[in-house]
Scaffold this motif. Structure first.
Motif, PDB file in Angstrom:
ATOM      1  N   VAL A  89       0.862  -1.188   0.000  1.00  0.00           N
ATOM      2  CA  VAL A  89       0.000   0.000   0.000  1.00  0.00           C
ATOM      3  C   VAL A  89       0.900   1.242   0.000  1.00  0.00           C
ATOM      4  O   VAL A  89       1.872   1.306   0.761  1.00  0.00           O
ATOM      5  N   ILE A  90       0.596   2.177  -0.888  1.00  0.00           N
ATOM      6  CA  ILE A  90       1.298   3.467  -0.884  1.00  0.00           C
ATOM      7  C   ILE A  90       0.726   4.291   0.272  1.00  0.00           C
ATOM      8  O   ILE A  90      -0.501   4.360   0.433  1.00  0.00           O
ATOM      9  N   VAL A  91       1.587   4.887   1.066  1.00  0.00           N
ATOM     10  CA  VAL A  91       1.111   5.811   2.109  1.00  0.00           C
ATOM     11  C   VAL A  91       1.887   7.122   2.004  1.00  0.00           C
ATOM     12  O   VAL A  91       3.074   7.127   1.697  1.00  0.00           O
ATOM     13  N   GLY A  92       1.183   8.229   2.226  1.00  0.00           N
ATOM     14  CA  GLY A  92       1.834   9.531   2.225  1.00  0.00           C
ATOM     15  C   GLY A  92       2.185  10.065   0.852  1.00  0.00           C
ATOM     16  O   GLY A  92       3.062  10.937   0.731  1.00  0.00           O
ATOM     17  N   HIS A  93       1.493   9.573  -0.196  1.00  0.00           N
ATOM     18  CA  HIS A  93       1.725  10.182  -1.513  1.00  0.00           C
ATOM     19  C   HIS A  93       1.435  11.682  -1.408  1.00  0.00           C
ATOM     20  O   HIS A  93       0.506  12.092  -0.706  1.00  0.00           O
ATOM     21  N   SER A  94       2.194  12.488  -2.131  1.00  0.00           N
ATOM     22  CA  SER A  94       2.037  13.945  -1.978  1.00  0.00           C
ATOM     23  C   SER A  94       0.632  14.402  -2.344  1.00  0.00           C
ATOM     24  O   SER A  94       0.146  15.403  -1.805  1.00  0.00           O
ATOM     25  N   GLU A  95      -0.038  13.670  -3.256  1.00  0.00           N
ATOM     26  CA  GLU A  95      -1.411  14.069  -3.605  1.00  0.00           C
ATOM     27  C   GLU A  95      -2.348  13.839  -2.426  1.00  0.00           C
ATOM     28  O   GLU A  95      -3.326  14.577  -2.242  1.00  0.00           O
ATOM     29  N   ARG A  96      -2.085  12.827  -1.615  1.00  0.00           N
ATOM     30  CA  ARG A  96      -2.878  12.601  -0.400  1.00  0.00           C
ATOM     31  C   ARG A  96      -2.488  13.617   0.674  1.00  0.00           C
ATOM     32  O   ARG A  96      -3.350  14.166   1.368  1.00  0.00           O
ATOM     33  N   HIS A 100      -5.722  15.815   1.043  1.00  0.00           N
ATOM     34  CA  HIS A 100      -6.416  15.291   2.224  1.00  0.00           C
ATOM     35  C   HIS A 100      -5.721  15.715   3.511  1.00  0.00           C
ATOM     36  O   HIS A 100      -5.986  15.139   4.571  1.00  0.00           O
ATOM     37  N   ALA A 101      -4.835  16.698   3.386  1.00  0.00           N
ATOM     38  CA  ALA A 101      -4.151  17.275   4.549  1.00  0.00           C
ATOM     39  C   ALA A 101      -3.533  16.204   5.443  1.00  0.00           C
ATOM     40  O   ALA A 101      -3.627  16.268   6.669  1.00  0.00           O
ATOM     41  N   GLU A 102      -2.912  15.219   4.839  1.00  0.00           N
ATOM     42  CA  GLU A 102      -2.289  14.161   5.651  1.00  0.00           C
ATOM     43  C   GLU A 102      -0.947  14.639   6.189  1.00  0.00           C
ATOM     44  O   GLU A 102      -0.112  15.155   5.455  1.00  0.00           O
ATOM     45  N   SER A 103      -0.760  14.452   7.483  1.00  0.00           N
ATOM     46  CA  SER A 103       0.484  14.874   8.141  1.00  0.00           C
ATOM     47  C   SER A 103       1.448  13.695   8.232  1.00  0.00           C
ATOM     48  O   SER A 103       1.077  12.547   7.984  1.00  0.00           O
ATOM     49  N   ASP A 104       2.688  14.007   8.625  1.00  0.00           N
ATOM     50  CA  ASP A 104       3.659  12.926   8.832  1.00  0.00           C
ATOM     51  C   ASP A 104       3.137  11.912   9.856  1.00  0.00           C
ATOM     52  O   ASP A 104       3.336  10.711   9.691  1.00  0.00           O
ATOM     53  N   SER A 105       2.485  12.391  10.896  1.00  0.00           N
ATOM     54  CA  SER A 105       2.024  11.413  11.908  1.00  0.00           C
ATOM     55  C   SER A 105       0.869  10.565  11.374  1.00  0.00           C
ATOM     56  O   SER A 105       0.740   9.390  11.722  1.00  0.00           O
ATOM     57  N   ASP A 106       0.036  11.122  10.489  1.00  0.00           N
ATOM     58  CA  ASP A 106      -0.987  10.297   9.811  1.00  0.00           C
ATOM     59  C   ASP A 106      -0.303   9.198   9.001  1.00  0.00           C
ATOM     60  O   ASP A 106      -0.715   8.041   8.998  1.00  0.00           O
ATOM     61  N   VAL A 107       0.731   9.607   8.264  1.00  0.00           N
ATOM     62  CA  VAL A 107       1.418   8.655   7.379  1.00  0.00           C
ATOM     63  C   VAL A 107       2.067   7.550   8.213  1.00  0.00           C
ATOM     64  O   VAL A 107       2.004   6.366   7.881  1.00  0.00           O
ATOM     65  N   ARG A 108       2.661   7.947   9.330  1.00  0.00           N
ATOM     66  CA  ARG A 108       3.282   6.965  10.234  1.00  0.00           C
ATOM     67  C   ARG A 108       2.222   5.972  10.731  1.00  0.00           C
ATOM     68  O   ARG A 108       2.445   4.759  10.750  1.00  0.00           O
ATOM     69  N   ALA A 109       1.056   6.487  11.109  1.00  0.00           N
ATOM     70  CA  ALA A 109      -0.019   5.603  11.600  1.00  0.00           C
ATOM     71  C   ALA A 109      -0.508   4.669  10.493  1.00  0.00           C
ATOM     72  O   ALA A 109      -0.826   3.493  10.742  1.00  0.00           O
ATOM     73  N   LYS A 110      -0.545   5.178   9.280  1.00  0.00           N
ATOM     74  CA  LYS A 110      -0.977   4.333   8.153  1.00  0.00           C
ATOM     75  C   LYS A 110       0.058   3.242   7.870  1.00  0.00           C
ATOM     76  O   LYS A 110      -0.305   2.113   7.534  1.00  0.00           O
ATOM     77  N   ALA A 111       1.328   3.579   7.984  1.00  0.00           N
ATOM     78  CA  ALA A 111       2.373   2.561   7.770  1.00  0.00           C
ATOM     79  C   ALA A 111       2.243   1.455   8.819  1.00  0.00           C
ATOM     80  O   ALA A 111       2.360   0.265   8.512  1.00  0.00           O
TER      81      ALA A 111
END
Ligand code: PEP
Length: 247
Positions: A89-96, A100-111
């Motif tokens: 799964v791709i997480v933290g793509h720049s388009e997201r 979708h205002a995804e932060s580094d901590s969102d991306v970390r949680a998704k990973a």
């Protein structure tokens, strides 16, 4: 020897007819190909995973939610993605991150959510043009790495993709020296944080306007272990030469 990976991000492109491209990619693979991961839109995941299993390809989603289930209309969890047969799964793509205002901590949680479902996250990082022009690229990349990559990384459970935002879908590509500088920096940060064994094993992909005519040139950069490709992954005609550049 690190894993070599050609990952294709189809973004919001393709209906069932596009699955024929998977067969065409499988049929045209070079001898000893790199790992090939196709990330189609979510409605295609189940069918794509079926085709891919027989074809020696892997399938990934383009995003996941950080929770396993609940009142999150329109979202999909990592468990649901794994249930389709997808394995990445791709997480933290720049388009997201942007839309979708995804932060580094969102991306970390998704990973972490990806790991919990036995998926491999492809964690994306990359600087904006004004950040590069202000000579802040390495600071930005260092901050995104620290914030987006969880602590429990192993040598095999994660892929990192460096995608300068100004190069995505624009036809603009950094110079080889710029790519080398950032990839060497990422490698150094990873070995510092996770130790040499893990840091040296993690695959680092470059993404941003990779095309058949520049893939071999970019792959010559040290610490580039493969590509995350948008537009040129949509057809076997364009993606196969990029895959072959990694052999
Ligand atoms: C991307 O969306 O991750 C990407 C790299 O797109 P493109 O190859 O079209 O620049």
């Amino acid at each position: 020897m690190r894993r070599k990976i050609a990952a294709g991000n189809w973004k919001m492109n393709g209906t069932g007819a596009a699955l024929a491209e998977l067969d065409a990619i499988a049929a045209g693979l070079p001898t000893a190909p790199p790992e090939v991961v196709i990330c189609p839109p979510a409605p295609l995941l189940f069918r794509a995973a079926k085709v891919a299993a027989a074809a020696g390809l892997s399938i990934g989603a383009q995003d996941c939610h950080m929770q396993t289930s609940g009142a999150f209309t329109g979202d999909i969890s990592a468990q649901m993605i794994a249930d389709t047969g997808a394995t990445f799964v791709i997480v933290g793509h720049s388009e997201r991150r942007e839309a979708h205002a995804e932060s580094d901590s969102d991306v970390r949680a998704k990973a972490k959510a990806a790991w919990a479902a036995d998926l491999t996250p492809i964690i994306c990082i990359g600087e904006e043009l004004d950040e590069r022009e202000a000579n802040n690229t390495l600071d930005i990349i260092g901050g995104q790495l620290a914030g987006s990559v969880p602590d429990a990384v192993t040598a095999t459970n994660t892929v990192i993709a460096y995608e300068p935002i100004w190069a995505i879908g624009t036809g603009k590509v950094p110079s080889l020296d710029q790519i080398i500088e950032v990839h060497d920096f990422i490698r150094a940060q990873l070995t510092k944080r996770f130790g040499a064994q893990i840091g040296n094993a993690l695959p680092l992909l470059y993404g941003g306007s990779v095309k058949p005519d520049n893939a071999a040139h970019i792959f010559a950069a040290g610490n580039v272990d493969g590509f995350l490709v948008g537009g040129a992954s949509l057809t076997a005609r364009d993606f196969l030469p990029i895959i072959s550049a990694l052999t």
